[in-house]
Design an enzyme around this catalytic site. Structure first.
Site: not given
Length: 489
Positions: A338, A435
């Site tokens: 991310c 994630h």
């Protein structure tokens, strides 16, 4: 209304999240339909939860996601209606019922609380639908009487919803008698009468040594003690919600693979590393500011960030950019997740000033990509596939920004039939917006094998379930759970 009980702490980080999860699992084992609730949370470790009646997902604190697992139900945004995600020392992004409400400085947020209480009470009614019991978690301490007039997280909620409160004291940090008695002393009578008793958490050693302590607290407060909970070793196998735990990590024993994780100032979703920490051959080292990235690390993971540009600037101030480049030149592997993926590129642009006043900064340059921050936020649970290993993945996305560039032609994953992430030509540097990728057991095993390390064949999700069962059993042994559940109203 559904029956409910609330745990509030004498301070932050007294172990409320784990206790609520354990009590939720204990209630579930008794055959109760139980749900978690936390009116207001502050954490950059967010999870994606269902928004009832809508196709997309919304954000809640990771703690309520874990507590929903303990209850055996799917998490919804109503389990944590207000989530604060700190972006600076004095400001945070405000998430209301899963969606971005805006940004607010700490002083401005206090003025917002009146209208946020309406959302809290709306979610409260929805969480209770069809449940036998709701176990509520407070935030911080009810003794912060300077904030009481606009409180939505502790006694402000408890008095409005008429939920009895069990106070939690943390004996590990010291001063627990004073903290419990002091809370009794300074609470106004309206709040004090909501407290039906207390429990002591994180006790090490012979519990009978605290018998005199319990008698002292009884003399000062008249409150009932529901029990003394020992140090719960199984809690270390649960996903952590609060980054304060990173400040106390003990040095791990040396293992076959050292994974270095720089502790970014606005680190987010660092529980992505938990499955690696569970591997017997893997040593995960969180590196605090001011320390060098370890020379002997075989893998560096740059985790998520709530402030990519701000954390990237601090990354350079710490000299971690030089350490990372030297690591890569030695043939070391790098994974960026991310915000960490965004940092690995050539440049990060924020033309609208979404993250702050700095609108452009040079990246770390290990991937030939660039990122532009955009106002629309991607929030969703996904199923994906690893491109290099052709294995299934699952996880979630929570991010701002669009990343493009030549290295995206070598995607690290395919998410919902769309290429995601990027890889370097030699395959040693990888970035992704996904994630939770290390939570995929088969992928994690193959990934470790590619680094020359044998995976432990761990079923990570099953380990979390077993840890919840163990904690529930400990609470049944050391607390009067019958009394706690019986006082719910």
């Amino acid at each position: 209304m559904v029956r409910a009980i609330m745990l509030q702490g004498t301070g932050s980080d007294v172990g409320k999240t784990v206790l609520v999860a354990g009590l939720c699992r204990a209630a579930r084992k008794r055959g109760l339909k139980v749900r978690p609730f936390k009116p207001q949370n502050m954490s950059n470790n967010a999870a994606v939860a269902d928004i009832p009646g809508e196709a997309g997902g919304g954000e809640i604190g990771r703690g309520q996601w874990l507590q929903a697992i303990a209850c055996g139900v799917a998490p919804t945004v109503h389990m944590n209606p207000v989530l604060l995600k700190p972006q600076t020392d004095v400001g945070a992004q405000v998430i209301v019922q899963g969606k971005v409400f805006g940004e607010a400085r700490a002083r401005d947020y206090q003025a917002l609380k009146g209208q946020l209480m309406d959302a809290v009470l709306d979610s409260w009614a929805k969480v209770g639908e069809g449940a036998d019991l709701v176990i509520v978690e407070g935030a911080g301490s009810p003794a912060e009487i300077n904030l009481r007039s606009r409180d939505i997280a502790n006694m402000g909620f408890a008095t409005r919803a008429n939920v009895p409160v069990v106070l939690v004291g943390d004996i590990d940090r010291g001063g627990v008698i004073a903290s419990v008695a002091g809370t009794h002393l300074i609470l106004p009578e309206e709040d004090r009468r909501m407290i039906v008793g207390y429990l002591i958490n994180k006790f090490r050693g012979d519990v009978t040594l605290f018998d005199d302590g319990i008698r002292s607290i009884d003399e000062f407060t008249g409150w009932r003690c529901f029990g003394v909970v020992p140090w719960l070793k199984a809690a270390a196998r649960l996903p952590s919600e609060d980054s304060v735990v990173l400040e106390r990590l003990a040095l791990a024993e040396k293992r076959a693979l050292k994974v270095a994780v720089p502790m970014l100032g606005r680190i987010a979703n660092f529980d992505d590393l938990d499955p690696l920490k569970a591997e017997p051959q893997v040593e995960v080292v969180f590196v605090p500011p001011g320390q060098r990235l370890p020379y002997d690390a075989g893998l560096v993971v740059i985790p998520g960030s709530k402030s990519t540009i701000g954390d990237l600037l601090k990354f350079r101030e710490n000299g971690w950019d030089r350490d990372l480049l030297a690591h890569a030149r030695r043939g070391g592997h790098v994974v960026g997740i991310c915000g960490g993926f965004q940092m690995l590129g050539r440049i990060v642009r924020d033309p609208d000033g979404i993250e702050g006043s700095v609108t452009e900064t040079e990246g770390l340059g290990l991937l030939d990509v660039e990122t532009v921050m955009e106002p629309e936020k991607t929030v969703r649970n996904v199923k994906a596939r690893s491109v290099p290993f052709n294995l299934p993945l699952e996880g979630y996305e929570i991010h701002l920004g669009r990343t493009t560039g030549p290295d995206t032609l070598r995607p690290s994953a395919v998410i919902n039939n769309v290429d995601d992430g990027a890889m370097s030509a030699d395959g040693k540097v990888m970035g992704t917006y996904l994630h939770g990728l290390f939570g995929a057991d088969a992928f994690r095993t193959r990934f470790l094998e590619s680094l020359g390390v044998q995976g432990g064949g761990i079923d990570y999700r099953a380990e979390v379930e077993r840890a919840l069962d163990e904690i529930a059993a400990e609470l049944e042994t050391h607390l009067d759970c019958d009394a706690i559940f019986g006082l719910a109203r």
